[in-house]
Write a protein that holds these residues in place. Structure first.
Motif, PDB file in Angstrom:
ATOM      1  N   LEU A   8      -0.759  19.031 -13.132  1.00  0.00           N
ATOM      2  CA  LEU A   8      -1.920  18.805 -13.984  1.00  0.00           C
ATOM      3  C   LEU A   8      -2.796  20.053 -14.090  1.00  0.00           C
ATOM      4  O   LEU A   8      -3.366  20.333 -15.154  1.00  0.00           O
ATOM      5  CB  LEU A   8      -2.744  17.630 -13.479  1.00  0.00           C
ATOM      6  CG  LEU A   8      -2.133  16.253 -13.691  1.00  0.00           C
ATOM      7  CD1 LEU A   8      -3.016  15.191 -13.059  1.00  0.00           C
ATOM      8  CD2 LEU A   8      -1.920  15.969 -15.145  1.00  0.00           C
ATOM      9  N   LEU A   9      -2.900  20.818 -12.996  1.00  0.00           N
ATOM     10  CA  LEU A   9      -3.647  22.075 -13.044  1.00  0.00           C
ATOM     11  C   LEU A   9      -3.032  23.038 -14.043  1.00  0.00           C
ATOM     12  O   LEU A   9      -3.738  23.657 -14.852  1.00  0.00           O
ATOM     13  CB  LEU A   9      -3.691  22.720 -11.660  1.00  0.00           C
ATOM     14  CG  LEU A   9      -4.705  22.189 -10.678  1.00  0.00           C
ATOM     15  CD1 LEU A   9      -4.488  22.813  -9.314  1.00  0.00           C
ATOM     16  CD2 LEU A   9      -6.102  22.460 -11.156  1.00  0.00           C
ATOM     17  N   GLY A  12      -3.454  21.656 -17.643  1.00  0.00           N
ATOM     18  CA  GLY A  12      -4.855  21.780 -18.030  1.00  0.00           C
ATOM     19  C   GLY A  12      -5.253  23.216 -18.297  1.00  0.00           C
ATOM     20  O   GLY A  12      -6.041  23.498 -19.209  1.00  0.00           O
ATOM     21  N   PHE A  13      -4.693  24.149 -17.538  1.00  0.00           N
ATOM     22  CA  PHE A  13      -5.015  25.565 -17.742  1.00  0.00           C
ATOM     23  C   PHE A  13      -4.390  26.085 -19.028  1.00  0.00           C
ATOM     24  O   PHE A  13      -5.051  26.772 -19.815  1.00  0.00           O
ATOM     25  CB  PHE A  13      -4.525  26.386 -16.552  1.00  0.00           C
ATOM     26  CG  PHE A  13      -4.829  27.846 -16.666  1.00  0.00           C
ATOM     27  CD1 PHE A  13      -6.122  28.304 -16.494  1.00  0.00           C
ATOM     28  CD2 PHE A  13      -3.827  28.750 -16.958  1.00  0.00           C
ATOM     29  CE1 PHE A  13      -6.412  29.652 -16.606  1.00  0.00           C
ATOM     30  CE2 PHE A  13      -4.107  30.093 -17.074  1.00  0.00           C
ATOM     31  CZ  PHE A  13      -5.403  30.551 -16.897  1.00  0.00           C
ATOM     32  N   GLU A  16      -5.902  24.220 -22.016  1.00  0.00           N
ATOM     33  CA  GLU A  16      -7.364  24.316 -21.977  1.00  0.00           C
ATOM     34  C   GLU A  16      -8.033  22.945 -22.092  1.00  0.00           C
ATOM     35  O   GLU A  16      -8.991  22.760 -22.837  1.00  0.00           O
ATOM     36  CB  GLU A  16      -7.870  25.254 -23.059  1.00  0.00           C
ATOM     37  CG  GLU A  16      -7.380  26.679 -22.869  1.00  0.00           C
ATOM     38  CD  GLU A  16      -7.899  27.620 -23.934  1.00  0.00           C
ATOM     39  OE1 GLU A  16      -8.656  27.171 -24.818  1.00  0.00           O
ATOM     40  OE2 GLU A  16      -7.538  28.799 -23.880  1.00  0.00           O
ATOM     41  N   ILE A  17      -7.498  21.989 -21.339  1.00  0.00           N
ATOM     42  CA  ILE A  17      -8.063  20.641 -21.275  1.00  0.00           C
ATOM     43  C   ILE A  17      -8.750  20.512 -19.922  1.00  0.00           C
ATOM     44  O   ILE A  17      -8.098  20.432 -18.880  1.00  0.00           O
ATOM     45  CB  ILE A  17      -6.981  19.561 -21.460  1.00  0.00           C
ATOM     46  CG1 ILE A  17      -6.257  19.765 -22.787  1.00  0.00           C
ATOM     47  CG2 ILE A  17      -7.597  18.180 -21.371  1.00  0.00           C
ATOM     48  CD1 ILE A  17      -5.072  18.853 -22.969  1.00  0.00           C
ATOM     49  N   THR A  18     -10.063  20.507 -19.931  1.00  0.00           N
ATOM     50  CA  THR A  18     -10.814  20.567 -18.677  1.00  0.00           C
ATOM     51  C   THR A  18     -10.665  19.307 -17.829  1.00  0.00           C
ATOM     52  O   THR A  18     -10.732  19.392 -16.599  1.00  0.00           O
ATOM     53  CB  THR A  18     -12.302  20.828 -18.948  1.00  0.00           C
ATOM     54  OG1 THR A  18     -12.809  19.816 -19.809  1.00  0.00           O
ATOM     55  CG2 THR A  18     -12.489  22.187 -19.589  1.00  0.00           C
ATOM     56  N   ILE A  19     -10.468  18.146 -18.463  1.00  0.00           N
ATOM     57  CA  ILE A  19     -10.354  16.920 -17.669  1.00  0.00           C
ATOM     58  C   ILE A  19      -9.071  16.933 -16.845  1.00  0.00           C
ATOM     59  O   ILE A  19      -9.062  16.472 -15.696  1.00  0.00           O
ATOM     60  CB  ILE A  19     -10.444  15.650 -18.566  1.00  0.00           C
ATOM     61  CG1 ILE A  19     -10.586  14.397 -17.710  1.00  0.00           C
ATOM     62  CG2 ILE A  19      -9.268  15.539 -19.491  1.00  0.00           C
ATOM     63  CD1 ILE A  19     -11.905  14.274 -17.024  1.00  0.00           C
ATOM     64  N   LEU A  20      -7.987  17.489 -17.388  1.00  0.00           N
ATOM     65  CA  LEU A  20      -6.756  17.600 -16.614  1.00  0.00           C
ATOM     66  C   LEU A  20      -6.928  18.580 -15.464  1.00  0.00           C
ATOM     67  O   LEU A  20      -6.399  18.381 -14.372  1.00  0.00           O
ATOM     68  CB  LEU A  20      -5.591  18.047 -17.498  1.00  0.00           C
ATOM     69  CG  LEU A  20      -5.054  17.018 -18.482  1.00  0.00           C
ATOM     70  CD1 LEU A  20      -3.912  17.611 -19.279  1.00  0.00           C
ATOM     71  CD2 LEU A  20      -4.619  15.762 -17.786  1.00  0.00           C
ATOM     72  N   TRP A  21      -7.659  19.648 -15.705  1.00  0.00           N
ATOM     73  CA  TRP A  21      -7.943  20.647 -14.663  1.00  0.00           C
ATOM     74  C   TRP A  21      -8.720  19.986 -13.520  1.00  0.00           C
ATOM     75  O   TRP A  21      -8.399  20.159 -12.352  1.00  0.00           O
ATOM     76  CB  TRP A  21      -8.727  21.790 -15.293  1.00  0.00           C
ATOM     77  CG  TRP A  21      -9.099  22.877 -14.354  1.00  0.00           C
ATOM     78  CD1 TRP A  21     -10.314  23.055 -13.766  1.00  0.00           C
ATOM     79  CD2 TRP A  21      -8.270  23.929 -13.868  1.00  0.00           C
ATOM     80  NE1 TRP A  21     -10.280  24.156 -12.959  1.00  0.00           N
ATOM     81  CE2 TRP A  21      -9.037  24.720 -13.004  1.00  0.00           C
ATOM     82  CE3 TRP A  21      -6.942  24.273 -14.088  1.00  0.00           C
ATOM     83  CZ2 TRP A  21      -8.526  25.823 -12.361  1.00  0.00           C
ATOM     84  CZ3 TRP A  21      -6.440  25.383 -13.448  1.00  0.00           C
ATOM     85  CH2 TRP A  21      -7.224  26.142 -12.591  1.00  0.00           C
ATOM     86  N   THR A  22      -9.731  19.198 -13.868  1.00  0.00           N
ATOM     87  CA  THR A  22     -10.558  18.529 -12.865  1.00  0.00           C
ATOM     88  C   THR A  22      -9.753  17.502 -12.073  1.00  0.00           C
ATOM     89  O   THR A  22      -9.837  17.452 -10.841  1.00  0.00           O
ATOM     90  CB  THR A  22     -11.754  17.841 -13.549  1.00  0.00           C
ATOM     91  OG1 THR A  22     -12.464  18.799 -14.317  1.00  0.00           O
ATOM     92  CG2 THR A  22     -12.678  17.217 -12.528  1.00  0.00           C
ATOM     93  N   GLY A  24      -6.558  17.476 -11.641  1.00  0.00           N
ATOM     94  CA  GLY A  24      -5.595  18.218 -10.841  1.00  0.00           C
ATOM     95  C   GLY A  24      -6.195  18.737  -9.554  1.00  0.00           C
ATOM     96  O   GLY A  24      -5.589  18.640  -8.486  1.00  0.00           O
TER      97      GLY A  24
END
Length: 51
Positions: A8-9, A12-13, A16-22, A24
């Motif tokens: 997911l990190l 998301g990176f 550029e989807i911040t919710i997936l980054w969070t 992850g």
């Protein structure tokens, strides 16, 4: 859980989807905590070992 968090990190990176980054980051942190507790011999969520 750690592998899912890393996937997911990366997604998301790249996307550029911040919710997936969070999500992850949260999954990686929880996975590492459970892994450490399981390796120390503590019962985690009713299980003796956490894989």
């Amino acid at each position: 859980m750690i592998i899912l968090g890393v996937i997911l990190l990366v997604i998301g990176f790249v996307a550029e989807i911040t919710i997936l980054w969070t999500i992850g980051i949260i999954l990686v942190v929880i996975g590492v905590i459970l892994w450490i507790l399981g390796s120390l011999g503590h019962a985690v969520l009713g299980r003796r070992h956490y894989w």
